[in-house]
Design an enzyme around this catalytic site. Structure first.
Site, PDB file in Angstrom:
ATOM      1  N   ARG A  64       0.821  -1.219   0.000  1.00 42.45           N
ATOM      2  CA  ARG A  64       0.000   0.000   0.000  1.00 42.45           C
ATOM      3  C   ARG A  64       0.847   1.257   0.000  1.00 42.45           C
ATOM      4  O   ARG A  64       0.417   2.306  -0.488  1.00 42.45           O
ATOM      5  CB  ARG A  64      -0.961  -0.034   1.190  1.00 42.45           C
ATOM      6  CG  ARG A  64      -2.123  -0.976   0.964  1.00 42.45           C
ATOM      7  CD  ARG A  64      -2.918  -1.186   2.220  1.00 42.45           C
ATOM      8  NE  ARG A  64      -2.486  -2.366   2.939  1.00 42.45           N
ATOM      9  CZ  ARG A  64      -2.648  -2.539   4.249  1.00 42.45           C
ATOM     10  NH1 ARG A  64      -3.198  -1.599   4.970  1.00 42.45           N
ATOM     11  NH2 ARG A  64      -2.230  -3.644   4.824  1.00 42.45           N
ATOM     12  N   GLU A 101       1.605  -6.756  12.934  1.00 40.80           N
ATOM     13  CA  GLU A 101       0.480  -7.129  13.801  1.00 40.80           C
ATOM     14  C   GLU A 101       0.055  -8.578  13.580  1.00 40.80           C
ATOM     15  O   GLU A 101      -0.381  -9.251  14.496  1.00 40.80           O
ATOM     16  CB  GLU A 101      -0.700  -6.181  13.518  1.00 40.80           C
ATOM     17  CG  GLU A 101      -1.835  -6.271  14.510  1.00 40.80           C
ATOM     18  CD  GLU A 101      -3.020  -5.387  14.129  1.00 40.80           C
ATOM     19  OE1 GLU A 101      -2.981  -4.750  13.063  1.00 40.80           O
ATOM     20  OE2 GLU A 101      -3.978  -5.368  14.896  1.00 40.80           O
TER      21      GLU A 101
HETATM   22  O1  PRP Z   1       3.590  -0.991  11.789  1.00 41.50           O
HETATM   23  P1  PRP Z   1       3.493  -2.426  11.375  1.00 41.50           P
HETATM   24  O2  PRP Z   1       3.060  -3.326  12.479  1.00 41.50           O
HETATM   25  O3  PRP Z   1       4.743  -2.907  10.739  1.00 41.50           O
HETATM   26  O4  PRP Z   1       2.319  -2.538  10.306  1.00 41.50           O
HETATM   27  C1  PRP Z   1       2.125  -1.636   9.250  1.00 41.50           C
HETATM   28  C2  PRP Z   1       2.227  -2.319   7.924  1.00 41.50           C
HETATM   29  O5  PRP Z   1       1.235  -3.350   7.799  1.00 41.50           O
HETATM   30  C3  PRP Z   1       0.632  -3.240   6.518  1.00 41.50           C
HETATM   31  O6  PRP Z   1       1.389  -3.908   5.554  1.00 41.50           O
HETATM   32  P2  PRP Z   1       1.113  -5.396   5.069  1.00 41.50           P
HETATM   33  O7  PRP Z   1       2.441  -5.994   4.866  1.00 41.50           O
HETATM   34  O8  PRP Z   1       0.159  -6.065   5.984  1.00 41.50           O
HETATM   35  O9  PRP Z   1       0.317  -5.285   3.748  1.00 41.50           O
HETATM   36  P3  PRP Z   1       0.221  -4.727   2.287  1.00 41.50           P
HETATM   37  O10 PRP Z   1       1.126  -5.561   1.465  1.00 41.50           O
HETATM   38  O11 PRP Z   1      -1.221  -4.885   1.968  1.00 41.50           O
HETATM   39  O12 PRP Z   1       0.624  -3.273   2.284  1.00 41.50           O
HETATM   40  C4  PRP Z   1       0.660  -1.760   6.263  1.00 41.50           C
HETATM   41  O13 PRP Z   1       0.497  -1.467   4.887  1.00 41.50           O
HETATM   42  C5  PRP Z   1       2.004  -1.357   6.790  1.00 41.50           C
HETATM   43  O14 PRP Z   1       3.026  -1.522   5.816  1.00 41.50           O
HETATM   44  N1  ADE Z   2      -5.183  -3.064  11.457  1.00 37.68           N
HETATM   45  C1  ADE Z   2      -4.562  -2.788  10.319  1.00 37.68           C
HETATM   46  N2  ADE Z   2      -5.239  -2.257   9.275  1.00 37.68           N
HETATM   47  C2  ADE Z   2      -4.611  -1.968   8.122  1.00 37.68           C
HETATM   48  N3  ADE Z   2      -3.314  -2.150   7.937  1.00 37.68           N
HETATM   49  C3  ADE Z   2      -2.604  -2.671   8.943  1.00 37.68           C
HETATM   50  N4  ADE Z   2      -1.302  -2.954   9.065  1.00 37.68           N
HETATM   51  C4  ADE Z   2      -1.103  -3.469  10.292  1.00 37.68           C
HETATM   52  N5  ADE Z   2      -2.227  -3.505  10.989  1.00 37.68           N
HETATM   53  C5  ADE Z   2      -3.191  -3.009  10.174  1.00 37.68           C
END
Ligand code: PRP
Ligand code: ADE
Length: 173
Positions: A64, A101
């Protein structure tokens, strides 16, 4: 509408999806915000504003973060470097591991992130801070400078601010 009200309107577009991707996680879905031209522009402008003129490259975190980084790079006339999940780049030059998370992950960057670059790091959500911290480590491992980090939304209960204290955040949940 003023920039402040555009940002407030953008905040209202983030959709919360319960129990995604696993039970107990309240997923903050930014797709309605991205689909709204005014909200997208207002948010990207607000993300880069504190750092304008101080960076020559935007680094976006997969996936994202890419969406915001691409828009920010074009808006500010800078280049873009993707910080990709491990295994996707054909010739990675550096790697960083982290937890989030709902799991663990690694990110990689190509040699196009050059030593001495001044980098703005962008993502959508700050949760535990693991992803942004890994992004910082990766950029610094290449000998580049992180001028700043910014994201749309901080999930305050997850304590990420303690991990990446200087992050510029537009919204809190
Ligand atoms: O602060 P944190 O605990 O590290 O979490 C935040 C991250 O979690 C999500 O990414 P994710 O890798 O889940 O997914 P995406 O590939 O959909 O961006 C979000 O886009 C952040 O990059
Ligand atoms: N709760 C949440 N929603 C969207 N993106 C995330 N990345 C980590 N935790 C998330």
């Amino acid at each position: 509408m003023s920039a402040t009200s555009e940002i407030a309107r953008a905040r209202s577009l983030i959709r919360v999806v319960p129990d995604h991707p696993s039970p107990g996680v309240a997923f903050q879905d930014i797709t309605p915000l991205l689909a709204d031209a005014r909200a997208l522009r207002a948010c990207v402008e607000a993300l880069v504003a504190p750092f304008e003129g101080r960076f020559d490259l935007v680094a976006g975190l997969e996936a994202r973060g890419f969406l915001l980084a691409g828009a920010a790079a074009v808006l500010t006339g800078t280049g873009l470097v993707p910080l990709r999940k491990a295994g996707r780049l054909p010739a990675p030059a550096a790697r960083a591991d982290y937890t989030l998370e709902y799991g663990t992950a690694s990110i990689e960057v190509s040699e196009d992130l050059r030593a001495g670059s001044r980098v703005l790091l962008l993502d959508d959500v700050l949760a535990t801070g693991g992803t942004l911290a890994a992004g910082r480590r990766l950029i610094e491992a290449r000998g580049a400078e992180v001028v700043g980090a910014a994201c749309l939304l901080e999930l305050t209960a997850l304590g990420g601010r303690a991990v990446v204290p200087d992050t510029h955040v537009l919204f809190a949940a």
